[in-house]
Design a protein around this motif. Structure first.
Motif, mmCIF file in Angstrom:
data_model
loop_
_atom_site.group_PDB
_atom_site.id
_atom_site.type_symbol
_atom_site.label_atom_id
_atom_site.label_comp_id
_atom_site.label_asym_id
_atom_site.label_seq_id
_atom_site.Cartn_x
_atom_site.Cartn_y
_atom_site.Cartn_z
ATOM 1 N N GLN A 1 0.824 -1.223 0.000
ATOM 2 C CA GLN A 1 0.000 0.000 0.000
ATOM 3 C C GLN A 1 0.856 1.270 0.000
ATOM 4 O O GLN A 1 0.319 2.369 0.068
ATOM 5 C CB GLN A 1 -0.879 0.049 1.271
ATOM 6 N N PHE A 2 2.175 1.110 -0.029
ATOM 7 C CA PHE A 2 3.087 2.236 0.180
ATOM 8 C C PHE A 2 2.987 3.265 -0.938
ATOM 9 O O PHE A 2 3.109 2.935 -2.112
ATOM 10 C CB PHE A 2 4.516 1.706 0.264
ATOM 11 N N GLU A 3 2.765 4.521 -0.531
ATOM 12 C CA GLU A 3 2.573 5.571 -1.540
ATOM 13 C C GLU A 3 3.541 6.727 -1.369
ATOM 14 O O GLU A 3 3.315 7.810 -1.903
ATOM 15 C CB GLU A 3 1.120 6.085 -1.473
ATOM 16 N N GLU A 4 4.606 6.530 -0.582
ATOM 17 C CA GLU A 4 5.494 7.650 -0.270
ATOM 18 C C GLU A 4 6.785 7.597 -1.092
ATOM 19 O O GLU A 4 7.788 8.188 -0.713
ATOM 20 C CB GLU A 4 5.826 7.655 1.230
ATOM 21 N N ARG A 5 6.782 6.894 -2.179
ATOM 22 C CA ARG A 5 7.962 6.796 -3.053
ATOM 23 C C ARG A 5 8.569 8.158 -3.361
ATOM 24 O O ARG A 5 7.832 9.089 -3.713
ATOM 25 C CB ARG A 5 7.558 6.157 -4.381
ATOM 26 N N GLY A 6 9.896 8.269 -3.214
ATOM 27 C CA GLY A 6 10.563 9.503 -3.613
ATOM 28 C C GLY A 6 10.392 10.655 -2.638
ATOM 29 O O GLY A 6 10.857 11.760 -2.896
ATOM 30 N N PHE A 7 9.717 10.438 -1.517
ATOM 31 C CA PHE A 7 9.557 11.443 -0.478
ATOM 32 C C PHE A 7 10.932 11.907 -0.008
ATOM 33 O O PHE A 7 11.839 11.080 0.133
ATOM 34 C CB PHE A 7 8.844 10.761 0.692
ATOM 35 N N ASP A 8 11.137 13.209 0.227
ATOM 36 C CA ASP A 8 12.444 13.611 0.744
ATOM 37 C C ASP A 8 12.482 13.455 2.258
ATOM 38 O O ASP A 8 11.450 13.260 2.890
ATOM 39 C CB ASP A 8 12.806 15.036 0.306
ATOM 40 N N GLY A 9 13.693 13.546 2.824
ATOM 41 C CA GLY A 9 13.862 13.270 4.249
ATOM 42 C C GLY A 9 13.853 14.498 5.138
ATOM 43 O O GLY A 9 14.281 14.425 6.288
ATOM 44 N N THR A 10 13.375 15.630 4.631
ATOM 45 C CA THR A 10 13.292 16.806 5.498
ATOM 46 C C THR A 10 12.080 16.677 6.418
ATOM 47 O O THR A 10 11.200 15.853 6.185
ATOM 48 C CB THR A 10 13.158 18.109 4.679
ATOM 49 N N ALA A 11 12.069 17.506 7.471
ATOM 50 C CA ALA A 11 10.913 17.529 8.375
ATOM 51 C C ALA A 11 9.895 18.501 7.778
ATOM 52 O O ALA A 11 10.052 19.707 7.894
ATOM 53 C CB ALA A 11 11.349 17.968 9.763
ATOM 54 N N HIS A 12 8.872 17.991 7.136
ATOM 55 C CA HIS A 12 7.955 18.843 6.373
ATOM 56 C C HIS A 12 7.205 19.851 7.227
ATOM 57 O O HIS A 12 6.834 20.916 6.746
ATOM 58 C CB HIS A 12 6.998 17.981 5.555
ATOM 59 N N ALA A 13 6.971 19.536 8.494
ATOM 60 C CA ALA A 13 6.315 20.487 9.383
ATOM 61 C C ALA A 13 7.349 21.298 10.182
ATOM 62 O O ALA A 13 6.993 22.102 11.036
ATOM 63 C CB ALA A 13 5.356 19.769 10.331
ATOM 64 N N GLY A 14 8.643 21.058 9.928
ATOM 65 C CA GLY A 14 9.697 21.795 10.631
ATOM 66 C C GLY A 14 9.846 21.408 12.088
ATOM 67 O O GLY A 14 10.416 22.152 12.879
ATOM 68 N N VAL A 15 9.371 20.228 12.432
ATOM 69 C CA VAL A 15 9.318 19.825 13.842
ATOM 70 C C VAL A 15 10.318 18.708 14.146
ATOM 71 O O VAL A 15 10.485 17.791 13.348
ATOM 72 C CB VAL A 15 7.883 19.337 14.192
ATOM 73 N N ALA A 16 10.991 18.826 15.295
ATOM 74 C CA ALA A 16 11.778 17.718 15.840
ATOM 75 C C ALA A 16 11.285 17.433 17.249
ATOM 76 O O ALA A 16 10.947 18.359 17.998
ATOM 77 C CB ALA A 16 13.268 18.044 15.857
ATOM 78 N N ILE A 17 11.239 16.164 17.604
ATOM 79 C CA ILE A 17 10.742 15.741 18.910
ATOM 80 C C ILE A 17 11.787 14.850 19.568
ATOM 81 O O ILE A 17 12.279 13.917 18.938
ATOM 82 C CB ILE A 17 9.437 14.926 18.758
#
Ligand SMILES: [Zn+2]
Length: 166
Positions: free
Chosen positions: A19-35
């Motif tokens: 079901q995986f649909e995230e192919r080619g997604f980059d590895g940045t934090a899209h919401a700018g958040v680190a936890i």
């Protein structure tokens, strides 16, 4: 050990990949958040902040402590992966804050059947004081100061509520 130790998980992964649909997604934090949070299984970091796949960098360890490795992750996150807000999130009823170092070592020794007193666990004496120190460590880091907003929070594992403390 057997060759089938992980079969159930690999089968689940096969269904996931199907079901995986995230192919080619980059590895940045899209919401700018680190936890930075605890390894506790009651904490689902993305869900509790209303975030989704790709939104956040997550660093976990026992207690949700700002360790040297956590700082490494945060510096990389801030400079290379789009992080501009950092949440440090310990939680209620944390095993790392519910026993002394000696008690934890005793319990592990009993489970292991060998002396485990040589293994440090870095138990937390006062969670809020430790949180304040950890947040201060991040805020004052020369490579993070002024580059990201940093907050210290407590997560209640019985209500799902996050409360800001620092
Ligand atoms: Zn914990």
């Amino acid at each position: 050990m057997s060759d089938h130790d992980f079969d159930d998980l690999l089968a689940a992964n096969a269904a996931y990949a199907e079901q995986f649909e995230e192919r080619g997604f980059d590895g940045t934090a899209h919401a700018g958040v680190a936890i930075v949070t605890c390894m506790d299984s009651r904490i689902v970091p993305l869900a509790l902040l209303g975030l989704r796949h790709g939104d956040a960098k997550i660093f976990r360890n026992p207690g949700g402590r700002v360790t040297p490795q956590a700082l490494e992750a945060l510096v990389i996150g801030v400079h290379l992966l789009g992080v501009d807000r950092i949440l440090v999130v310990p939680h209620t009823r944390c095993a790392m804050a519910s026993a002394t170092e000696a008690e934890l070592q005793e319990r592990v020794s009993a489970s292991a059947g060998i002396d485990a007193r040589w293994q440090p666990f870095h138990v937390i004496d006062d969670q809020l004081a430790t949180l304040a120190e950890d947040v201060q460590q991040v805020r004052s880091h020369p490579l993070i100061a002024g580059k990201a907003k940093v907050g210290g929070f407590m997560y209640d594992v019985d209500t799902g509520r996050l409360t800001r403390h620092v």
